[in-house]
Design a protein around this motif. Structure first.
Motif, PDB file in Angstrom:
ATOM      1  N   ALA A  14       0.842  -1.196   0.000  1.00  0.00           N
ATOM      2  CA  ALA A  14       0.000   0.000   0.000  1.00  0.00           C
ATOM      3  C   ALA A  14       0.878   1.247   0.000  1.00  0.00           C
ATOM      4  CB  ALA A  14      -0.912   0.001   1.221  1.00  0.00           C
ATOM      5  N   ARG A  15       0.484   2.244  -0.814  1.00  0.00           N
ATOM      6  CA  ARG A  15       1.206   3.504  -0.874  1.00  0.00           C
ATOM      7  C   ARG A  15       0.186   4.633  -0.866  1.00  0.00           C
ATOM      8  NH1 ARG A  15       6.624   2.830  -2.523  1.00  0.00           N
ATOM      9  NH2 ARG A  15       6.673   5.089  -2.600  1.00  0.00           N
ATOM     10  N   ASP A  16       0.668   5.830  -0.593  1.00  0.00           N
ATOM     11  CA  ASP A  16      -0.250   6.965  -0.579  1.00  0.00           C
ATOM     12  C   ASP A  16      -0.313   7.662  -1.937  1.00  0.00           C
ATOM     13  OD1 ASP A  16       2.225   8.218  -0.684  1.00  0.00           O
ATOM     14  OD2 ASP A  16       1.675   9.810   0.720  1.00  0.00           O
ATOM     15  N   ASP A  17       0.480   7.177  -2.915  1.00  0.00           N
ATOM     16  CA  ASP A  17       0.501   7.839  -4.205  1.00  0.00           C
ATOM     17  C   ASP A  17       0.088   6.870  -5.310  1.00  0.00           C
ATOM     18  OD1 ASP A  17       2.679   6.178  -4.322  1.00  0.00           O
ATOM     19  OD2 ASP A  17       4.162   7.734  -4.715  1.00  0.00           O
ATOM     20  N   GLN A  18       0.050   7.378  -6.559  1.00  0.00           N
ATOM     21  CA  GLN A  18      -0.289   6.562  -7.718  1.00  0.00           C
ATOM     22  C   GLN A  18       0.407   7.135  -8.942  1.00  0.00           C
ATOM     23  OE1 GLN A  18      -4.537   6.896  -8.429  1.00  0.00           O
ATOM     24  NE2 GLN A  18      -4.423   9.074  -8.855  1.00  0.00           N
ATOM     25  N   ARG A  44       1.145   1.770  -7.525  1.00  0.00           N
ATOM     26  CA  ARG A  44      -0.189   1.582  -8.104  1.00  0.00           C
ATOM     27  C   ARG A  44      -0.253   2.405  -9.383  1.00  0.00           C
ATOM     28  NH1 ARG A  44      -5.490   4.257  -7.595  1.00  0.00           N
ATOM     29  NH2 ARG A  44      -7.125   2.673  -7.714  1.00  0.00           N
ATOM     30  N   ILE A  45      -0.630   1.758 -10.487  1.00  0.00           N
ATOM     31  CA  ILE A  45      -0.582   2.414 -11.796  1.00  0.00           C
ATOM     32  C   ILE A  45      -1.949   2.371 -12.457  1.00  0.00           C
ATOM     33  CG2 ILE A  45       0.424   2.326 -14.115  1.00  0.00           C
ATOM     34  CD1 ILE A  45       2.966   1.242 -12.856  1.00  0.00           C
ATOM     35  N   LEU A  46      -2.390   3.526 -12.939  1.00  0.00           N
ATOM     36  CA  LEU A  46      -3.616   3.633 -13.715  1.00  0.00           C
ATOM     37  C   LEU A  46      -3.237   3.839 -15.179  1.00  0.00           C
ATOM     38  CD1 LEU A  46      -5.769   6.035 -11.477  1.00  0.00           C
ATOM     39  CD2 LEU A  46      -5.451   3.564 -11.275  1.00  0.00           C
ATOM     40  N   VAL A  47      -3.693   2.932 -16.023  1.00  0.00           N
ATOM     41  CA  VAL A  47      -3.418   3.004 -17.459  1.00  0.00           C
ATOM     42  C   VAL A  47      -4.699   3.469 -18.140  1.00  0.00           C
ATOM     43  CG1 VAL A  47      -2.467   1.798 -19.449  1.00  0.00           C
ATOM     44  CG2 VAL A  47      -1.884   1.027 -17.142  1.00  0.00           C
ATOM     45  N   GLY A  73      -9.832  14.134 -12.846  1.00  0.00           N
ATOM     46  CA  GLY A  73     -10.853  13.368 -12.136  1.00  0.00           C
ATOM     47  C   GLY A  73     -10.316  12.097 -11.504  1.00  0.00           C
ATOM     48  N   LEU A  74      -9.169  11.613 -11.980  1.00  0.00           N
ATOM     49  CA  LEU A  74      -8.536  10.420 -11.414  1.00  0.00           C
ATOM     50  C   LEU A  74      -7.526  10.759 -10.319  1.00  0.00           C
ATOM     51  CD1 LEU A  74      -7.813   8.535 -14.765  1.00  0.00           C
ATOM     52  CD2 LEU A  74      -9.636   7.998 -13.131  1.00  0.00           C
ATOM     53  N   MET A  75      -7.218  12.040 -10.176  1.00  0.00           N
ATOM     54  CA  MET A  75      -6.180  12.451  -9.230  1.00  0.00           C
ATOM     55  C   MET A  75      -6.780  12.715  -7.853  1.00  0.00           C
ATOM     56  SD  MET A  75      -3.897  14.852 -11.816  1.00  0.00           S
ATOM     57  CE  MET A  75      -2.820  15.491 -10.529  1.00  0.00           C
ATOM     58  N   ASP A  76      -7.108  11.615  -7.177  1.00  0.00           N
ATOM     59  CA  ASP A  76      -7.682  11.716  -5.841  1.00  0.00           C
ATOM     60  C   ASP A  76      -6.630  11.556  -4.754  1.00  0.00           C
ATOM     61  OD1 ASP A  76      -7.120   9.060  -6.242  1.00  0.00           O
ATOM     62  OD2 ASP A  76      -9.073   8.310  -5.585  1.00  0.00           O
ATOM     63  N   ARG A  77      -5.360  11.541  -5.164  1.00  0.00           N
ATOM     64  CA  ARG A  77      -4.236  11.394  -4.232  1.00  0.00           C
ATOM     65  C   ARG A  77      -2.986  11.915  -4.945  1.00  0.00           C
ATOM     66  NH1 ARG A  77      -4.558   5.008  -3.954  1.00  0.00           N
ATOM     67  NH2 ARG A  77      -6.739   5.547  -4.319  1.00  0.00           N
ATOM     68  N   ARG A 100      -0.974  20.929  -6.823  1.00  0.00           N
ATOM     69  CA  ARG A 100      -0.831  20.438  -5.442  1.00  0.00           C
ATOM     70  C   ARG A 100      -0.837  18.922  -5.356  1.00  0.00           C
ATOM     71  NH1 ARG A 100      -5.598  18.811  -3.199  1.00  0.00           N
ATOM     72  NH2 ARG A 100      -7.467  19.211  -4.442  1.00  0.00           N
ATOM     73  N   LEU A 101      -1.390  18.234  -6.350  1.00  0.00           N
ATOM     74  CA  LEU A 101      -1.459  16.775  -6.311  1.00  0.00           C
ATOM     75  C   LEU A 101      -0.411  16.099  -7.183  1.00  0.00           C
ATOM     76  CD1 LEU A 101      -5.303  16.012  -6.238  1.00  0.00           C
ATOM     77  CD2 LEU A 101      -3.636  15.681  -4.400  1.00  0.00           C
ATOM     78  N   VAL A 102       0.446  16.876  -7.828  1.00  0.00           N
ATOM     79  CA  VAL A 102       1.470  16.289  -8.687  1.00  0.00           C
ATOM     80  C   VAL A 102       2.688  15.929  -7.846  1.00  0.00           C
ATOM     81  CG1 VAL A 102       2.969  16.625 -10.684  1.00  0.00           C
ATOM     82  CG2 VAL A 102       0.664  17.613 -10.674  1.00  0.00           C
ATOM     83  N   ARG A 103       3.040  14.645  -7.831  1.00  0.00           N
ATOM     84  CA  ARG A 103       4.230  14.183  -7.103  1.00  0.00           C
ATOM     85  C   ARG A 103       5.461  14.210  -8.003  1.00  0.00           C
ATOM     86  NH1 ARG A 103       4.736  10.679  -2.647  1.00  0.00           N
ATOM     87  NH2 ARG A 103       2.926  11.757  -1.807  1.00  0.00           N
ATOM     88  N   SER A 104       5.265  13.925  -9.298  1.00  0.00           N
ATOM     89  CA  SER A 104       6.348  14.059 -10.277  1.00  0.00           C
ATOM     90  C   SER A 104       5.717  14.150 -11.661  1.00  0.00           C
ATOM     91  CB  SER A 104       7.331  12.881 -10.213  1.00  0.00           C
ATOM     92  OG  SER A 104       6.757  11.711 -10.767  1.00  0.00           O
ATOM     93  N   LEU A 105       6.525  14.596 -12.632  1.00  0.00           N
ATOM     94  CA  LEU A 105       6.044  14.754 -14.003  1.00  0.00           C
ATOM     95  C   LEU A 105       7.084  14.183 -14.961  1.00  0.00           C
ATOM     96  CD1 LEU A 105       4.027  15.984 -16.084  1.00  0.00           C
ATOM     97  CD2 LEU A 105       5.330  18.116 -15.910  1.00  0.00           C
ATOM     98  N   ALA A 106       6.646  13.223 -15.791  1.00  0.00           N
ATOM     99  CA  ALA A 106       7.521  12.640 -16.815  1.00  0.00           C
ATOM    100  C   ALA A 106       6.855  12.778 -18.176  1.00  0.00           C
ATOM    101  CB  ALA A 106       7.804  11.169 -16.511  1.00  0.00           C
ATOM    102  N   LEU A 107       7.566  13.354 -19.110  1.00  0.00           N
ATOM    103  CA  LEU A 107       7.062  13.555 -20.465  1.00  0.00           C
ATOM    104  C   LEU A 107       7.951  12.778 -21.424  1.00  0.00           C
ATOM    105  CD1 LEU A 107       6.635  17.426 -20.218  1.00  0.00           C
ATOM    106  CD2 LEU A 107       4.886  15.693 -19.771  1.00  0.00           C
ATOM    107  N   ILE A 108       7.331  11.907 -22.223  1.00  0.00           N
ATOM    108  CA  ILE A 108       8.060  11.082 -23.167  1.00  0.00           C
ATOM    109  C   ILE A 108       7.772  11.600 -24.576  1.00  0.00           C
ATOM    110  CG2 ILE A 108       8.472   8.743 -24.015  1.00  0.00           C
ATOM    111  CD1 ILE A 108       7.262   7.705 -21.370  1.00  0.00           C
TER     112      ILE A 108
END
Length: 271
Positions: A14-18, A44-47, A73-77, A100-108
């Motif tokens: 269990a983690r607090d992020d996704q 935890r990954i949402l595809v 709408g999916l960013m509840d954590r 405020r809900l962004v933990r990191s940002l990766a752009l490919i």
């Protein structure tokens, strides 16, 4: 409930992020990010299947603005955003709208050409893109699929009916190079940021000159303006996460671990 199909890969702990993975055009979530499934051992990954793609419902016009709201709408954590190509534009918009809900940002290989529109190579690519969009309006989905993949049926993502549907949606997609992206406001954000790009040396010369050179400039410009680390993945072009999944997965894990370290330091500093 959001009108989206989302595949969830749950991590064993269990983690607090996704993590949210956002695909580009002419594809869908599982086709684009199959090589990232091992990352579910860590997060935890949402595809996501964007509207009109994969198993998500149809839409009159695929639109990065709507897609960004769907992601929000999916960013509840706390969320690690990962976007490829068109999905990179969606990830940027989501990060701009809910920092405020962004933990990191990766752009490919982000297709955020407007960010570098003043560069001559990118300006020429934008003009070519406009001509391409105008010329493709009369095409059928099957014809558009043939333009994208040529005669190589092995290259077409499976199942084929999903690929045809992706082509149908792409034909009426709002061009992502129209997006208004005030990316400079992301630079002072203290979460880690990463831009991944191909080196493009193995791509067909016409593909590199027509598409790759503008995307290389765009990746560099976006990285500089948002304060991200830029990493070019050797031997890849527009899909490093598919062509070199192990290397890209290693880089993503390093990014997410850095975000954990930053979050812990911030918490300890606030005590």
């Amino acid at each position: 409930m959001l009108p989206l199909h989302v595949t969830t890969w749950d991590a064993p702990q269990a983690r607090d992020d996704q993590v949210i993975l956002i695909h580009g055009t002419m594809t869908w979530g599982l086709a684009a990010f199959a090589g990232q499934q091992p990352l579910a051992d860590h997060r935890r990954i949402l595809v996501v299947d964007r509207r009109g793609f994969g198993a998500s419902p149809d839409t009159a016009q695929s639109d990065y603005e709507v897609d960004a709201d769907d992601v929000l709408g999916l960013m509840d954590r706390p969320t690690h955003l990962v976007g490829h190509s068109y999905g990179g534009v969606v990830a940027l918009l989501a990060a701009l709208r809910c920092p405020r809900l962004v933990r990191s940002l990766a752009l490919i290989e982000p297709s955020a050409l407007a960010v570098a529109a003043d560069h001559p190579v990118v300006a020429a690519a934008l003009e070519n893109n406009r001509r391409h969009v105008a010329a493709s309006r009369s095409m059928s989905a099957q014809e558009y699929l043939s333009v994208a993949y040529g005669t190589d049926d092995q290259a077409v993502p499976q199942p084929r009916e999903f690929a045809v549907r992706a082509a149908e949606t792409a034909l009426r997609e709002r061009p992502c190079w129209e997006a208004d992206l005030p990316v400079d406001v992301l630079r002072p954000r203290d979460y880690p940021k990463l831009v991944l790009a191909g080196t493009w040396e193995t791509a067909q010369p016409d593909y590199r000159s027509r598409v790759g050179e503008a995307l290389i400039v765009t990746a560099s410009t976006v990285a500089r303006r948002i304060g991200a680390r830029l990493h070019r993945v050797p031997g890849t072009d527009h899909a490093p996460h598919q062509q070199r999944p192990e290397e890209v997965n290693r880089l993503l894990l390093r990014l997410w671990d850095a975000a954990d370290t930053d979050a812990c330091a911030s918490t300890e500093g606030g005590r």
